[in-house]
Scaffold this motif. Structure first.
Motif, PDB file in Angstrom:
ATOM      1  N   ILE A 291       4.737 -13.506  -0.676  1.00 45.73           N
ATOM      2  CA  ILE A 291       4.180 -12.197  -0.976  1.00 45.73           C
ATOM      3  C   ILE A 291       5.058 -11.365  -0.051  1.00 45.73           C
ATOM      4  O   ILE A 291       5.507 -10.361  -0.535  1.00 45.73           O
ATOM      5  CB  ILE A 291       2.733 -12.033  -0.362  1.00 45.73           C
ATOM      6  N   MET A 292       5.295 -11.778   1.246  1.00 42.39           N
ATOM      7  CA  MET A 292       5.964 -10.914   2.215  1.00 42.39           C
ATOM      8  C   MET A 292       7.605 -10.845   1.723  1.00 42.39           C
ATOM      9  O   MET A 292       8.128  -9.900   1.760  1.00 42.39           O
ATOM     10  CB  MET A 292       5.815 -11.701   3.702  1.00 42.39           C
ATOM     11  N   ASP A 294       8.712 -10.893  -1.397  1.00 39.93           N
ATOM     12  CA  ASP A 294       8.500 -10.100  -2.559  1.00 39.93           C
ATOM     13  C   ASP A 294       8.367  -8.574  -2.262  1.00 39.93           C
ATOM     14  O   ASP A 294       9.190  -7.823  -2.661  1.00 39.93           O
ATOM     15  CB  ASP A 294       7.295 -10.405  -3.320  1.00 39.93           C
ATOM     16  N   TYR A 295       7.726  -8.257  -1.064  1.00 36.34           N
ATOM     17  CA  TYR A 295       7.553  -6.775  -0.708  1.00 36.34           C
ATOM     18  C   TYR A 295       8.561  -6.525   0.455  1.00 36.34           C
ATOM     19  O   TYR A 295       8.257  -5.403   1.263  1.00 36.34           O
ATOM     20  CB  TYR A 295       5.970  -6.645  -0.373  1.00 36.34           C
ATOM     21  N   TYR A 488       6.048  -9.590  10.779  1.00 35.84           N
ATOM     22  CA  TYR A 488       5.782  -8.715   9.871  1.00 35.84           C
ATOM     23  C   TYR A 488       7.238  -7.360  10.141  1.00 35.84           C
ATOM     24  O   TYR A 488       7.142  -7.143  11.068  1.00 35.84           O
ATOM     25  CB  TYR A 488       4.709  -8.063   9.516  1.00 35.84           C
ATOM     26  N   TRP A 513      -3.374  -4.763  10.464  1.00 31.56           N
ATOM     27  CA  TRP A 513      -2.474  -4.941   9.435  1.00 31.56           C
ATOM     28  C   TRP A 513      -2.695  -3.975   8.242  1.00 31.56           C
ATOM     29  O   TRP A 513      -3.534  -4.243   7.379  1.00 31.56           O
ATOM     30  CB  TRP A 513      -2.587  -6.490   8.850  1.00 31.56           C
ATOM     31  N   LEU A 514      -1.800  -3.031   8.126  1.00 34.95           N
ATOM     32  CA  LEU A 514      -2.032  -1.759   7.152  1.00 34.95           C
ATOM     33  C   LEU A 514      -0.942  -1.514   6.341  1.00 34.95           C
ATOM     34  O   LEU A 514      -0.776  -0.397   5.882  1.00 34.95           O
ATOM     35  CB  LEU A 514      -2.453  -0.762   8.068  1.00 34.95           C
ATOM     36  N   PHE A 516       0.330  -2.633   3.483  1.00 36.15           N
ATOM     37  CA  PHE A 516      -0.212  -2.406   2.020  1.00 36.15           C
ATOM     38  C   PHE A 516      -0.929  -1.143   1.739  1.00 36.15           C
ATOM     39  O   PHE A 516      -0.442  -0.307   0.985  1.00 36.15           O
ATOM     40  CB  PHE A 516      -0.966  -3.343   1.496  1.00 36.15           C
ATOM     41  N   ASP A 518      -0.545   1.441   3.457  1.00 36.52           N
ATOM     42  CA  ASP A 518       0.360   2.499   4.134  1.00 36.52           C
ATOM     43  C   ASP A 518       1.547   2.735   2.968  1.00 36.52           C
ATOM     44  O   ASP A 518       1.783   3.514   2.114  1.00 36.52           O
ATOM     45  CB  ASP A 518       0.831   2.606   5.334  1.00 36.52           C
ATOM     46  N   MET A 519       2.333   1.574   3.065  1.00 39.04           N
ATOM     47  CA  MET A 519       3.443   1.594   2.334  1.00 39.04           C
ATOM     48  C   MET A 519       3.558   1.311   1.001  1.00 39.04           C
ATOM     49  O   MET A 519       4.515   2.071   0.167  1.00 39.04           O
ATOM     50  CB  MET A 519       4.473   0.294   3.043  1.00 39.04           C
ATOM     51  N   VAL A 520       2.597   0.519   0.320  1.00 36.36           N
ATOM     52  CA  VAL A 520       2.654  -0.057  -1.074  1.00 36.36           C
ATOM     53  C   VAL A 520       1.382   1.095  -1.756  1.00 36.36           C
ATOM     54  O   VAL A 520       1.721   1.597  -2.583  1.00 36.36           O
ATOM     55  CB  VAL A 520       2.183  -1.302  -1.152  1.00 36.36           C
ATOM     56  N   ASN A 521       0.217   1.015  -1.065  1.00 29.87           N
ATOM     57  CA  ASN A 521      -0.582   1.998  -2.006  1.00 29.87           C
ATOM     58  C   ASN A 521      -0.660   3.415  -1.512  1.00 29.87           C
ATOM     59  O   ASN A 521      -1.207   4.186  -2.351  1.00 29.87           O
ATOM     60  CB  ASN A 521      -2.191   1.541  -1.117  1.00 29.87           C
ATOM     61  N   ASN A 522       0.137   3.773  -0.449  1.00 33.39           N
ATOM     62  CA  ASN A 522       0.149   5.080  -0.301  1.00 33.39           C
ATOM     63  C   ASN A 522      -1.109   5.859  -0.147  1.00 33.39           C
ATOM     64  O   ASN A 522      -1.352   7.083  -0.551  1.00 33.39           O
ATOM     65  CB  ASN A 522       0.963   6.036  -1.373  1.00 33.39           C
ATOM     66  N   GLN A 523      -2.109   5.284   0.609  1.00 33.88           N
ATOM     67  CA  GLN A 523      -3.513   5.675   0.590  1.00 33.88           C
ATOM     68  C   GLN A 523      -3.476   6.601   1.879  1.00 33.88           C
ATOM     69  O   GLN A 523      -4.617   6.949   2.209  1.00 33.88           O
ATOM     70  CB  GLN A 523      -4.497   4.462   0.728  1.00 33.88           C
ATOM     71  N   ALA A 569     -10.483  -1.611   0.527  1.00 33.31           N
ATOM     72  CA  ALA A 569      -9.825  -2.172   1.657  1.00 33.31           C
ATOM     73  C   ALA A 569     -10.588  -2.663   2.751  1.00 33.31           C
ATOM     74  O   ALA A 569     -10.319  -3.666   3.531  1.00 33.31           O
ATOM     75  CB  ALA A 569      -8.853  -1.054   2.112  1.00 33.31           C
TER      76      ALA A 569
ATOM     77  N   ASN B   5       1.021   5.134  -7.406  1.00 29.90           N
ATOM     78  CA  ASN B   5       0.594   5.220  -6.290  1.00 29.90           C
ATOM     79  C   ASN B   5       1.026   6.505  -5.556  1.00 29.90           C
ATOM     80  O   ASN B   5       1.429   6.584  -4.384  1.00 29.90           O
ATOM     81  CB  ASN B   5       0.764   3.991  -5.268  1.00 29.90           C
ATOM     82  N   ASN B  25       7.619  -5.526  -8.941  1.00 28.02           N
ATOM     83  CA  ASN B  25       7.411  -6.699  -8.103  1.00 28.02           C
ATOM     84  C   ASN B  25       6.388  -7.007  -7.363  1.00 28.02           C
ATOM     85  O   ASN B  25       6.053  -7.424  -6.094  1.00 28.02           O
ATOM     86  CB  ASN B  25       8.742  -7.124  -7.106  1.00 28.02           C
TER      87      ASN B  25
END
Lengths: 717, 65
Positions: A291-292, A294-295, A488, A513-514, A516, A518-523, A569, B5, B25
């Protein structure tokens, strides 16, 4: 092993007898104080004030340490303590992940207060023996072992000159010495470290459990901050607890039925959901490697990059091939998430135990990323070997990995060379050199001793002795407050940069651990959102360490309907489970809001503790630029499209025709300014001044305005 | 163009949730997908079509550490 000879060499230095009592709603209501300078052993009451304001676990540890040390106390002064406390929920067998202990001490790496959480059986057995906490102070003249017999009510300090230092041998010897029969081994747990802890600043503690199915001792680690180094400085080889009679109701919970009901619901959820989600029962935390990678979050070559084509070579399938799966893989009874994996019959290839076959705990994500990818190494066999030796030598795998990666980058940049390293060719990917460094730490020899100082002191040394440029070293040296980064890459998540930078003890992910969110979900688009996340999640996760619980069953498995809840979350159902089991054990009536308040009290107290020790202000939350953005041209150019588009979108910069150096500079100015804005927002949300000091009204509101706390704050405002 | 998103992402014909996850991905196992605010169950990822201009949320539940 000549156990009789080892045992015969023991000399009784002190003995204390007590009447073991029953626990009352999760608490023993007393703690055990041992001073190895004076060979003094005594019981102390756990007061209602302590329970009200500090709850247990990390809270108790911080309170005892606060009272033991002054601002002048150093980690290696006899006044420094090691406090081990499991928390009021710790030791229940109904809910997964309930065997955690929290360890608190002054850290050799940071000079300030450190907390580290760990599985294994020690904490619960200590509590069932009648103690909410063990407070260890002083320095012995000669090596000692402390033995607690929780059934007989006897505690002894014994001179112990003959035992091995390395944990895999030492712990086996102690099980042979203190178990009455082979079956009795299951009733024993040992806290120990290893030979390297005498020579390095990031020595860790092993907490053992006896695996009855594999008939082997296994070791879990309180890794962070060098508390193993403190144990060896006290000349304590080990602390042994023995308690026979573990069963499900020993905490004497207020509402056993509610506890059982919540536990059964959770076990069913794991049974139904784990195979479809993270497969923790099969893969443990190794699932995170892919996972890490891949992202773009897996640290590669001292956090320069977040992924590598060889990442798949150290991903979960490679580990499963090595695991001995399907036996007792929990680190405490009743944990059906079973993530604590084991490797059997591993034949060691290097070092003093070369050729021996061992049963060893499998590396977890942090270790795989730390000693593996971050050092440019993608060989599972090396990682197993390094993990075994780190464990037996008493070396924190995270600090070892991050420090070694830093040294490799220094080596490749000519800041250090073969002459300085004593012949070690410390290029990224050179696993033989990394392994030799580890063996040198155990022997207290060569460049291993330098590496054992950790990143901050290595930076200072290289500037002082070898004329290295401080600015570059500060950019690439991945430490905050003197503690090495956990594994990370945080470059693309401003919130995670803050999660690392503003963590009380240093950059450890167990506060927040935030990435996802922040960076991915843009929440978390606004600074207000970011600050709220950096308030709630560190407080929530702190709570787990107050009561004796593991983080993994919180969000490495989620209820089937979690997606449709208002705040997925947070995993609302699991948070409610925690409220329910806390109330079921203690008989209290907290809700989700009070849960966070319990943490806020302790968190703010720890912050003030840092200030008391001369740290804790804004300057100590500064982070290395490597954790914020690309330091070097090669880093920038490796993700040029990403960075160029950010410069265009965020700064309106026309990147065509600009040199990489110009773009690096512009990006850096922007990102560093963003971090400062984040710090402002978080401090305000937490009720702190712009310099990071809790305001008096914050302490009053939380009810942690004890006179001695207020005094520290008033001096700093 | 679609939003994923909150960020722009190139749309293509016959874009399903599965295809989008592959393109981004997004391999994390615990995710929640919504198209224009409507929750998409995992069983429909193969068939659920994303149209040009759609607002897609792929929420990764906090993990790590």
């Amino acid at each position: 092993m000549n156990v009789e000879k080892i045992k015969a060499a023991h000399k009784l230095l002190a003995e204390f007898k007590y009447t073991p009592g029953k626990l009352d709603k999760g608490y023993a209501n007393k703690s055990l104080y041992i001073n190895v300078s004076e060979n003094k052993i005594e019981a102390k009451p756990v007061t209602e004030m302590m329970k009200e304001k500090f709850t247990g676990g990390r809270g108790f540890g911080l309170w005892y340490l606060w009272n033991a040390v002054t601002p002048e106390t150093k980690w290696n002064d006899p006044e420094n303590e090691i406090i081990i406390s499991p928390g009021p929920v710790g030791g229940i067998t109904q809910y997964p992940g309930a065997g955690k202990s929290l360890v608190v001490s002054l850290s050799p790496l940071t000079g300030s207060v450190m907390d580290s959480n760990v599985g294994g059986h020690f904490g619960p057995l200590l509590k069932f023996s009648g103690w909410d906490a063990l407070e260890l102070q002083g320095k012995a003249e000669k090596d000692v072992v402390i033995f607690i017999d929780g059934n007989a009510g006897i505690i002894r300090i014994e001179e112990a000159p003959e035992e091995a230092l390395d944990s895999h041998l030492l712990v086996e010897q102690l099980y042979e010495i203190y178990a009455d029969t082979p079956e009795d081994k299951r009733n024993i747990s040992v806290v120990s470290t290893g030979a390297a802890a005498e020579h390095i600043l990031y020595g860790m503690l092993n907490f053992s459990l006896y695996d009855t199915r594999r008939k082997a001792v296994r070791l879990k680690q309180a890794g962070r901050g060098g508390i193993g180094t403190v144990l060896r400085d006290k000349k304590v080889k080990a602390i042994v607890v023995k308690f026979k009679g573990v069963k499900g109701n020993l905490n004497n919970p207020a509402d056993f039925a509610a506890l059982a009901k919540t536990g059964i619901k959770m076990h069913k959820e794991i049974h139904a959901g784990d195979d479809k989600q993270c497969q923790m029962r099969v893969r443990g935390t190794t699932y995170l490697v892919k996972i890490m990678n891949d992202y773009d979050l897996l640290p590669v070559c001292n956090f320069k990059y977040g992924s590598h084509p060889d990442g798949n070579k150290i991903a979960a399938p490679k580990w499963i091939e090595n695991f001995n799966i399907g036996k007792a893989d929990g680190c405490w009874y009743g944990c059906t998430l079973s993530c604590s994996k084991v490797i059997c019959d591993y034949e060691l290839k290097t070092g003093p135990y070369k050729g021996q076959k061992v049963v060893t705990d499998a590396p977890e994500y942090e270790t795989i990323a730390g000693v593996g990818s971050n050092c440019g190494i993608f060989d599972p066999q090396f990682i197993i070997e390094a993990n075994f030796y780190c464990d037996t030598y008493g070396v924190d795998t995270i600090s070892f990995g991050t420090t070694t990666a830093f040294l490799m980058e220094c080596y490749e940049n000519g800041i250090i060379n073969r002459q300085i390293t004593g012949g070690l060719d410390l290029r990224f990917g050179n696993q033989d050199a990394a392994m030799e460094l580890l063996h040198q730490m155990a022997r207290g020899e060569g460049f291993g001793r330098i590496a054992g100082l950790g990143v901050r002191k290595c930076k200072e040394l290289f500037v002082r002795e070898y004329g290295a440029g401080a600015a570059f070293l500060n950019d690439i040296g991945m430490e905050v407050k003197g503690l090495e980064y956990a594994e990370y890459v945080s470059k693309e998540s401003l919130v995670q940069q803050g999660g690392f930078g503003m963590a009380n003890k240093g950059p450890q992910h167990d506060e927040a651990w935030l990435i996802f969110m922040d960076m991915v979900n843009n929440q978390l688009p606004t600074f207000e959102n970011k600050a709220e996340a950096l308030h709630y999640f560190p407080m929530f996760r702190t709570w787990l360490g107050l009561v004796g619980l593991c983080k993994l069953p919180w969000n490495d498995i989620v209820p089937e309907n979690n997606a449709q809840t208002d705040e997925p979350a947070k995993i609302p159902e699991h948070v409610q489970n925690y409220v329910d089991i806390f109330n079921a054990v203690t008989g209290k009536n907290i809700d989700k809001k009070e849960m966070i308040l319990q943490s806020e009290r302790v968190y703010n107290f720890q912050k003030v503790f840092n200030i008391k020790m001369g740290f804790g202000t804004r300057e100590h939350d500064k982070i290395p630029y490597r954790s914020v953005g690309p330091v070097t041209v090669e880093e920038y150019e490796s993700r040029q499209d990403r960075y160029d588009s950010q410069l265009k979108e965020l700064l309106g910069m026309e990147t065509e025709g600009k040199s990489t150096e110009e773009k690096l500079k512009a990006l850096r100015e922007y990102r560093e300014a963003q971090y400062e804005k984040l710090v402002d927002a978080v401090y305000e949300r937490r009720g702190w001044t712009p310099n990071g000091i809790p305001k008096l009204e914050t302490l009053q509101k939380l009810g942690i305005d004890l006179p001695e706390v207020v005094e520290v704050v008033q001096k700093s405002l | 163009m679609i939003k994923v998103n909150g960020r722009n992402f190139e749309w293509e014909k016959n874009l399903t949730v599965t295809k989008l996850l592959q393109k981004k991905n997004y391999t994390f196992p615990s995710i929640v997908v919504q198209i224009n605010g409507k929750f998409i169950p995992q069983a429909q990822y193969e068939t659920a079509l994303i149209n040009d201009g759609d607002d897609v949320k792929v929420i990764h539940l906090t993990s790590g550490g």
